[in-house]
Scaffold this motif. Structure first.
Motif, PDB file in Angstrom:
ATOM      1  N   MET A  85       0.826  -1.147  -0.040  1.00  0.00           N
ATOM      2  CA  MET A  85       0.040   0.159   0.026  1.00  0.00           C
ATOM      3  C   MET A  85       0.881   1.078   0.091  1.00  0.00           C
ATOM      4  O   MET A  85       0.594   2.097  -0.671  1.00  0.00           O
ATOM      5  CB  MET A  85      -1.035  -0.189   1.182  1.00  0.00           C
ATOM      6  N   GLN A  86       2.030   1.291   0.770  1.00  0.00           N
ATOM      7  CA  GLN A  86       3.038   2.404   0.805  1.00  0.00           C
ATOM      8  C   GLN A  86       3.576   2.667  -0.673  1.00  0.00           C
ATOM      9  O   GLN A  86       3.648   3.749  -0.962  1.00  0.00           O
ATOM     10  CB  GLN A  86       3.975   2.248   1.862  1.00  0.00           C
ATOM     11  N   ILE A  87       3.700   1.723  -1.240  1.00  0.00           N
ATOM     12  CA  ILE A  87       4.671   1.544  -2.502  1.00  0.00           C
ATOM     13  C   ILE A  87       3.527   2.422  -3.428  1.00  0.00           C
ATOM     14  O   ILE A  87       3.750   3.295  -4.175  1.00  0.00           O
ATOM     15  CB  ILE A  87       4.964   0.405  -3.134  1.00  0.00           C
ATOM     16  N   ALA A 102      11.673  -5.491  -1.517  1.00  0.00           N
ATOM     17  CA  ALA A 102      10.875  -4.451  -2.666  1.00  0.00           C
ATOM     18  C   ALA A 102      10.641  -5.172  -3.830  1.00  0.00           C
ATOM     19  O   ALA A 102       9.563  -4.984  -4.160  1.00  0.00           O
ATOM     20  CB  ALA A 102      11.704  -3.428  -2.793  1.00  0.00           C
ATOM     21  N   SER A 103      11.586  -5.825  -4.327  1.00  0.00           N
ATOM     22  CA  SER A 103      11.215  -6.588  -5.523  1.00  0.00           C
ATOM     23  C   SER A 103      10.202  -7.765  -5.470  1.00  0.00           C
ATOM     24  O   SER A 103       9.300  -7.702  -6.356  1.00  0.00           O
ATOM     25  CB  SER A 103      12.510  -7.298  -6.192  1.00  0.00           C
ATOM     26  N   ARG A 104      10.134  -8.294  -4.505  1.00  0.00           N
ATOM     27  CA  ARG A 104       8.991  -9.243  -4.284  1.00  0.00           C
ATOM     28  C   ARG A 104       7.751  -8.690  -4.236  1.00  0.00           C
ATOM     29  O   ARG A 104       6.569  -8.754  -4.733  1.00  0.00           O
ATOM     30  CB  ARG A 104       9.113 -10.152  -3.150  1.00  0.00           C
ATOM     31  N   HIS A 105       7.555  -7.542  -3.343  1.00  0.00           N
ATOM     32  CA  HIS A 105       6.318  -6.660  -3.267  1.00  0.00           C
ATOM     33  C   HIS A 105       5.832  -6.137  -4.376  1.00  0.00           C
ATOM     34  O   HIS A 105       4.823  -6.143  -4.790  1.00  0.00           O
ATOM     35  CB  HIS A 105       6.640  -5.383  -2.128  1.00  0.00           C
ATOM     36  N   LEU A 106       7.014  -5.564  -5.244  1.00  0.00           N
ATOM     37  CA  LEU A 106       6.662  -5.128  -6.629  1.00  0.00           C
ATOM     38  C   LEU A 106       6.163  -6.195  -7.711  1.00  0.00           C
ATOM     39  O   LEU A 106       5.321  -5.571  -8.378  1.00  0.00           O
ATOM     40  CB  LEU A 106       7.963  -4.202  -7.173  1.00  0.00           C
ATOM     41  N   TYR A 127      11.756   0.470 -13.945  1.00  0.00           N
ATOM     42  CA  TYR A 127      11.113   1.710 -13.305  1.00  0.00           C
ATOM     43  C   TYR A 127       9.594   1.146 -13.359  1.00  0.00           C
ATOM     44  O   TYR A 127       8.988   0.297 -14.122  1.00  0.00           O
ATOM     45  CB  TYR A 127      11.164   2.731 -14.650  1.00  0.00           C
ATOM     46  N   CYS A 128       8.804   1.496 -12.338  1.00  0.00           N
ATOM     47  CA  CYS A 128       7.570   1.162 -12.070  1.00  0.00           C
ATOM     48  C   CYS A 128       6.682   2.558 -11.896  1.00  0.00           C
ATOM     49  O   CYS A 128       6.838   3.659 -11.439  1.00  0.00           O
ATOM     50  CB  CYS A 128       7.549   0.530 -10.695  1.00  0.00           C
ATOM     51  N   GLN A 129       5.664   2.126 -12.393  1.00  0.00           N
ATOM     52  CA  GLN A 129       4.643   3.267 -12.650  1.00  0.00           C
ATOM     53  C   GLN A 129       3.017   2.513 -12.184  1.00  0.00           C
ATOM     54  O   GLN A 129       2.981   1.400 -12.297  1.00  0.00           O
ATOM     55  CB  GLN A 129       4.354   3.812 -14.077  1.00  0.00           C
ATOM     56  N   ILE A 180      12.550   2.938  -4.531  1.00  0.00           N
ATOM     57  CA  ILE A 180      11.470   2.615  -3.993  1.00  0.00           C
ATOM     58  C   ILE A 180      11.819   1.725  -2.656  1.00  0.00           C
ATOM     59  O   ILE A 180      11.268   2.088  -1.641  1.00  0.00           O
ATOM     60  CB  ILE A 180      10.573   1.699  -4.782  1.00  0.00           C
ATOM     61  N   ALA A 181      12.829   0.935  -2.940  1.00  0.00           N
ATOM     62  CA  ALA A 181      13.565   0.129  -1.745  1.00  0.00           C
ATOM     63  C   ALA A 181      13.978   1.022  -0.804  1.00  0.00           C
ATOM     64  O   ALA A 181      13.503   0.807   0.516  1.00  0.00           O
ATOM     65  CB  ALA A 181      14.314  -0.926  -2.253  1.00  0.00           C
ATOM     66  N   GLN A 182      14.627   1.848  -1.108  1.00  0.00           N
ATOM     67  CA  GLN A 182      15.320   3.115  -0.353  1.00  0.00           C
ATOM     68  C   GLN A 182      14.203   3.830   0.588  1.00  0.00           C
ATOM     69  O   GLN A 182      14.524   4.179   1.643  1.00  0.00           O
ATOM     70  CB  GLN A 182      16.349   4.174  -1.016  1.00  0.00           C
ATOM     71  N   ALA A 183      13.179   4.131  -0.240  1.00  0.00           N
ATOM     72  CA  ALA A 183      11.945   5.105   0.380  1.00  0.00           C
ATOM     73  C   ALA A 183      11.255   4.227   1.263  1.00  0.00           C
ATOM     74  O   ALA A 183      10.789   4.811   2.504  1.00  0.00           O
ATOM     75  CB  ALA A 183      10.903   5.441  -0.704  1.00  0.00           C
ATOM     76  N   LEU A 184      11.172   2.831   1.199  1.00  0.00           N
ATOM     77  CA  LEU A 184      10.407   1.990   2.196  1.00  0.00           C
ATOM     78  C   LEU A 184      11.602   1.550   3.259  1.00  0.00           C
ATOM     79  O   LEU A 184      11.213   0.951   4.407  1.00  0.00           O
ATOM     80  CB  LEU A 184       9.823   1.061   1.589  1.00  0.00           C
ATOM     81  N   GLY A 185      12.820   1.832   3.018  1.00  0.00           N
ATOM     82  CA  GLY A 185      13.867   1.199   4.167  1.00  0.00           C
ATOM     83  C   GLY A 185      13.907  -0.125   4.098  1.00  0.00           C
ATOM     84  O   GLY A 185      14.351  -0.696   5.203  1.00  0.00           O
ATOM     85  N   ILE A 186      13.837  -0.813   3.008  1.00  0.00           N
ATOM     86  CA  ILE A 186      13.855  -2.293   3.016  1.00  0.00           C
ATOM     87  C   ILE A 186      14.918  -2.752   2.011  1.00  0.00           C
ATOM     88  O   ILE A 186      15.241  -1.992   1.317  1.00  0.00           O
ATOM     89  CB  ILE A 186      12.534  -2.790   2.720  1.00  0.00           C
TER      90      ILE A 186
END
Length: 108
Positions: free
Chosen positions: A16-18, A58-62, A81-83, A47-53
């Protein structure tokens, strides 16, 4: 669309945060130098840096968000890149709203 995958994707605070972060890429990722975050998407590393993970986490979540259709991912050189996919997100929210409505005949 597989609604169970979409529900699973939404049932996670990091995912959800992503989606929230990707809703405003110009502001949230203004320091991205490799491509315009609004026009091209946001680098998975940022994105991983923004979440601190960690990036693998992050790749699994994405990946699950991509399977659900909520994001699109495109490669450019060595980065991905993600949109947000606003059409799919709107369709899911519309469907969820309809599913959650209580019909008058169901109350009896």
């Amino acid at each position: 669309m597989d609604r169970s995958t979409q529900l699973k994707a939404m049932a996670s605070a990091p995912r959800m945060q992503i989606l929230k972060l990707l809703a405003d890429p110009e502001t949230r990722f203004s320091g991205q130098w490799s491509a315009d975050p609004a026009a091209f998407g946001v680098c998975m590393t940022l994105i991983a840096q923004a979440l601190g993970i960690a990036q693998p986490t992050a790749s699994r979540h994405l990946d699950l968000l991509k399977q659900a259709g909520f994001i699109t991912v495109r490669r450019h050189q060595k980065w991905s890149y993600c949109q947000r996919n606003e059409v799919v997100i709107a369709d899911f929210l519309d469907w969820l709203g309809r599913e959650m409505r209580v019909e008058a005949h169901e109350d009896s």
